[in-house]
Design a protein around this motif. Structure first.
Motif, PDB file in Angstrom:
ATOM      1  N   LEU A  71      28.860  39.006  48.065  1.00 52.46           N
ATOM      2  CA  LEU A  71      27.932  40.087  47.710  1.00 52.46           C
ATOM      3  C   LEU A  71      28.441  41.426  48.231  1.00 52.46           C
ATOM      4  CD1 LEU A  71      25.259  41.056  46.525  1.00 52.46           C
ATOM      5  CD2 LEU A  71      24.173  40.470  48.710  1.00 52.46           C
ATOM      6  N   ASN A  72      28.963  41.447  49.468  1.00 55.04           N
ATOM      7  CA  ASN A  72      29.535  42.687  50.004  1.00 55.04           C
ATOM      8  C   ASN A  72      30.713  43.157  49.164  1.00 55.04           C
ATOM      9  OD1 ASN A  72      27.694  42.682  52.133  1.00 55.04           O
ATOM     10  ND2 ASN A  72      29.069  41.577  53.500  1.00 55.04           N
ATOM     11  N   SER A  73      31.570  42.228  48.759  1.00 51.27           N
ATOM     12  CA  SER A  73      32.713  42.589  47.918  1.00 51.27           C
ATOM     13  C   SER A  73      32.250  43.107  46.566  1.00 51.27           C
ATOM     14  CB  SER A  73      33.630  41.380  47.727  1.00 51.27           C
ATOM     15  OG  SER A  73      34.267  41.013  48.934  1.00 51.27           O
ATOM     16  N   LEU A  74      31.213  42.476  46.011  1.00 54.80           N
ATOM     17  CA  LEU A  74      30.697  42.908  44.710  1.00 54.80           C
ATOM     18  C   LEU A  74      30.121  44.313  44.787  1.00 54.80           C
ATOM     19  CD1 LEU A  74      30.010  42.249  41.766  1.00 54.80           C
ATOM     20  CD2 LEU A  74      27.868  41.246  42.574  1.00 54.80           C
ATOM     21  N   LEU A  75      29.358  44.598  45.832  1.00 48.28           N
ATOM     22  CA  LEU A  75      28.776  45.929  45.989  1.00 48.28           C
ATOM     23  C   LEU A  75      29.871  46.983  46.153  1.00 48.28           C
ATOM     24  CD1 LEU A  75      25.777  45.136  48.382  1.00 48.28           C
ATOM     25  CD2 LEU A  75      25.690  45.619  45.928  1.00 48.28           C
ATOM     26  N   THR A 198      39.878  51.516  32.979  1.00 42.58           N
ATOM     27  CA  THR A 198      39.949  52.181  34.275  1.00 42.58           C
ATOM     28  C   THR A 198      38.947  51.586  35.251  1.00 42.58           C
ATOM     29  OG1 THR A 198      40.632  54.228  33.181  1.00 42.58           O
ATOM     30  CG2 THR A 198      39.811  54.406  35.434  1.00 42.58           C
ATOM     31  N   GLY A 199      37.719  51.360  34.782  1.00 45.18           N
ATOM     32  CA  GLY A 199      36.730  50.726  35.643  1.00 45.18           C
ATOM     33  C   GLY A 199      37.138  49.332  36.059  1.00 45.18           C
ATOM     34  N   LEU A 200      37.750  48.590  35.138  1.00 42.17           N
ATOM     35  CA  LEU A 200      38.240  47.255  35.460  1.00 42.17           C
ATOM     36  C   LEU A 200      39.324  47.315  36.526  1.00 42.17           C
ATOM     37  CD1 LEU A 200      38.454  44.216  34.901  1.00 42.17           C
ATOM     38  CD2 LEU A 200      40.021  44.748  33.049  1.00 42.17           C
ATOM     39  N   PHE A 201      40.246  48.259  36.380  1.00 42.48           N
ATOM     40  CA  PHE A 201      41.306  48.424  37.387  1.00 42.48           C
ATOM     41  C   PHE A 201      40.710  48.721  38.751  1.00 42.48           C
ATOM     42  CE2 PHE A 201      43.413  51.839  39.729  1.00 42.48           C
ATOM     43  CZ  PHE A 201      44.527  51.165  40.205  1.00 42.48           C
ATOM     44  N   ALA A 202      39.752  49.657  38.819  1.00 40.78           N
ATOM     45  CA  ALA A 202      39.146  50.018  40.091  1.00 40.78           C
ATOM     46  C   ALA A 202      38.378  48.842  40.687  1.00 40.78           C
ATOM     47  CB  ALA A 202      38.226  51.221  39.911  1.00 40.78           C
ATOM     48  N   PHE A 203      37.690  48.072  39.846  1.00 47.24           N
ATOM     49  CA  PHE A 203      36.919  46.929  40.331  1.00 47.24           C
ATOM     50  C   PHE A 203      37.835  45.858  40.921  1.00 47.24           C
ATOM     51  CE2 PHE A 203      35.064  42.738  39.818  1.00 47.24           C
ATOM     52  CZ  PHE A 203      33.793  42.901  40.342  1.00 47.24           C
ATOM     53  N   VAL A 204      38.863  45.474  40.171  1.00 48.58           N
ATOM     54  CA  VAL A 204      39.752  44.407  40.627  1.00 48.58           C
ATOM     55  C   VAL A 204      40.510  44.836  41.882  1.00 48.58           C
ATOM     56  CG1 VAL A 204      41.759  43.012  40.006  1.00 48.58           C
ATOM     57  CG2 VAL A 204      39.949  43.411  38.335  1.00 48.58           C
ATOM     58  N   TRP A 207      38.043  44.652  44.722  1.00 46.20           N
ATOM     59  CA  TRP A 207      37.649  43.272  44.999  1.00 46.20           C
ATOM     60  C   TRP A 207      38.727  42.538  45.802  1.00 46.20           C
ATOM     61  CZ3 TRP A 207      33.376  40.228  44.340  1.00 46.20           C
ATOM     62  CH2 TRP A 207      33.557  38.853  44.455  1.00 46.20           C
ATOM     63  N   ASN A 208      39.981  42.793  45.501  1.00 50.63           N
ATOM     64  CA  ASN A 208      41.084  42.091  46.160  1.00 50.63           C
ATOM     65  C   ASN A 208      41.589  42.798  47.412  1.00 50.63           C
ATOM     66  OD1 ASN A 208      41.148  40.084  44.138  1.00 50.63           O
ATOM     67  ND2 ASN A 208      42.451  41.351  42.850  1.00 50.63           N
ATOM     68  N   PRO A 254      35.824  35.845  39.946  1.00 50.08           N
ATOM     69  CA  PRO A 254      35.230  37.067  39.388  1.00 50.08           C
ATOM     70  C   PRO A 254      36.230  37.932  38.628  1.00 50.08           C
ATOM     71  CG  PRO A 254      34.390  36.691  41.585  1.00 50.08           C
ATOM     72  CD  PRO A 254      35.474  35.690  41.374  1.00 50.08           C
ATOM     73  N   SER A 255      37.436  38.088  39.160  1.00 54.74           N
ATOM     74  CA  SER A 255      38.445  38.883  38.456  1.00 54.74           C
ATOM     75  C   SER A 255      38.782  38.267  37.105  1.00 54.74           C
ATOM     76  CB  SER A 255      39.709  38.994  39.305  1.00 54.74           C
ATOM     77  OG  SER A 255      39.443  39.640  40.533  1.00 54.74           O
ATOM     78  N   LEU A 256      38.913  36.935  37.062  1.00 51.61           N
ATOM     79  CA  LEU A 256      39.222  36.276  35.797  1.00 51.61           C
ATOM     80  C   LEU A 256      38.069  36.421  34.808  1.00 51.61           C
ATOM     81  CD1 LEU A 256      40.845  32.972  37.128  1.00 51.61           C
ATOM     82  CD2 LEU A 256      41.997  35.030  36.316  1.00 51.61           C
ATOM     83  N   VAL A 257      36.831  36.315  35.298  1.00 55.82           N
ATOM     84  CA  VAL A 257      35.672  36.450  34.418  1.00 55.82           C
ATOM     85  C   VAL A 257      35.581  37.858  33.852  1.00 55.82           C
ATOM     86  CG1 VAL A 257      33.155  36.427  34.352  1.00 55.82           C
ATOM     87  CG2 VAL A 257      34.386  34.590  35.510  1.00 55.82           C
ATOM     88  N   VAL A 258      35.812  38.870  34.703  1.00 57.38           N
ATOM     89  CA  VAL A 258      35.751  40.261  34.246  1.00 57.38           C
ATOM     90  C   VAL A 258      36.800  40.510  33.171  1.00 57.38           C
ATOM     91  CG1 VAL A 258      36.119  42.653  34.948  1.00 57.38           C
ATOM     92  CG2 VAL A 258      34.728  41.147  36.354  1.00 57.38           C
ATOM     93  N   PHE A 259      38.017  40.028  33.387  1.00 57.11           N
ATOM     94  CA  PHE A 259      39.063  40.190  32.385  1.00 57.11           C
ATOM     95  C   PHE A 259      38.683  39.497  31.085  1.00 57.11           C
ATOM     96  CE2 PHE A 259      42.198  41.368  35.722  1.00 57.11           C
ATOM     97  CZ  PHE A 259      42.744  42.460  35.074  1.00 57.11           C
TER      98      PHE A 259
END
Length: 277
Positions: A71-75, A198-204, A207-208, A254-259
């Motif tokens: 949850l912390n990583s997601l936020l 861009t949002g996907l790049f920033a999220f992944v 997250w990692n 989560p990264s795989l699901v987002v992609f």
């Protein structure tokens, strides 16, 4: 003809080798996550577990607070992605449309900033967050992730903005639309694939990320998932391999699901934009 066939075979062989190279760590991680302690200690490891078990997953959840860390990583990741996109979009628009010396200098600085190592910026960032009283907090980590992702986000979005025909904005201006209205109603919809990417790049990336989270977060309840994964490694450097593999496998999902969710939207948006005139 034979030369072309040989070149094509060589290309496919190189692509296959590259895919195997990328897939090997993940496949081995999945295999390890479902192996029993006896198989993990075997001198002759096998790809497919002989006796698959979920004990590693149960042990991982029992030993560490994985849901709270996730949850912390997601936020942190979602906050960094949203803020980075909101900040980078208007900045990229100005840099792409105003071809001034200042915009060129800013573009050069964006490229150069990507060469900065983490260690070089961690002390200034730590001092800034300390003055803002954001040390050991998720909002402070979001701010750091935004700063780190912003240069590359700008670099990506500038290219997308330049691909949008300026004639569309000129037509909107003739109709009486201002700069802000043009950006929101005309340019932003055409930039949707770039904004999503861009949002996907920033999220992944957020997250990692591990280093900044390790330095800035000290309270166990506020630590992110990559930091919590290190708790499966003992003081002597011996890893609890089964639970570690199980937790790491869950952390990659989560990264795989987002992609998987946004990949077809990005591709569809690019192809749709390619046929517009």
């Amino acid at each position: 003809m034979r030369t072309r066939t040989g070149a094509r075979v060589g290309q496919y062989a190189a692509l296959l080798a590259y895919l195997v190279f990328l897939a090997f760590p993940f496949l081995w991680l999945v295999s390890t996550a479902f192996k029993s302690p006896r198989e993990l200690g075997s001198p002759h490891p096998a790809w497919i577990p002989r006796d698959p078990t979920l004990a590693n997953f149960r042990q991982a959840f029992d030993e560490q607070p994985l849901p709270h860390a996730a949850l912390n990583s997601l936020l942190a990741a979602a906050g960094a992605a949203v803020v980075a996109v909101l900040v980078a979009t208007p900045m990229a628009y100005v840099m792409a449309r105003r071809r001034t010396l200042l915009s060129r200098a800013a573009s050069g600085w964006v490229v150069v900033s990507q060469a900065f190592p983490f260690v070089l910026v961690i002390i200034p960032l730590f001092l800034v967050l300390k003055n803002l009283r954001l040390i050991d907090s998720v909002p402070g980590l979001v701010l750091v992730y935004v700063v780190w992702a912003l240069p590359f986000a700008l670099w990506m979005l500038v290219g997308y903005v330049r691909a949008v025909p300026a004639e569309l904005e000129e037509a909107a201006a003739v109709d009486g639309a201002g700069r802000l209205r043009t950006l929101v109603s005309v340019t932003a919809p055409l930039l949707a694939p770039g904004i999503v990417a861009t949002g996907l790049f920033a999220f992944v990336t957020a997250w990692n990320e591990f280093f900044f989270a390790l330095v800035l977060l000290k309270t166990p309840q506020k630590q992110t998932l990559p930091v919590v994964l290190t708790h499966f490694i003992g003081a002597g450097g011996v890893a609890d391999l089964g639970p570690l593999a199980a937790a790491a496998f869950l952390a990659t999902l989560p990264s795989l699901v987002v992609f998987a969710i946004v990949q077809h939207r990005i591709t569809g948006g690019m192809l749709a934009g390619a046929v517009k005139s």
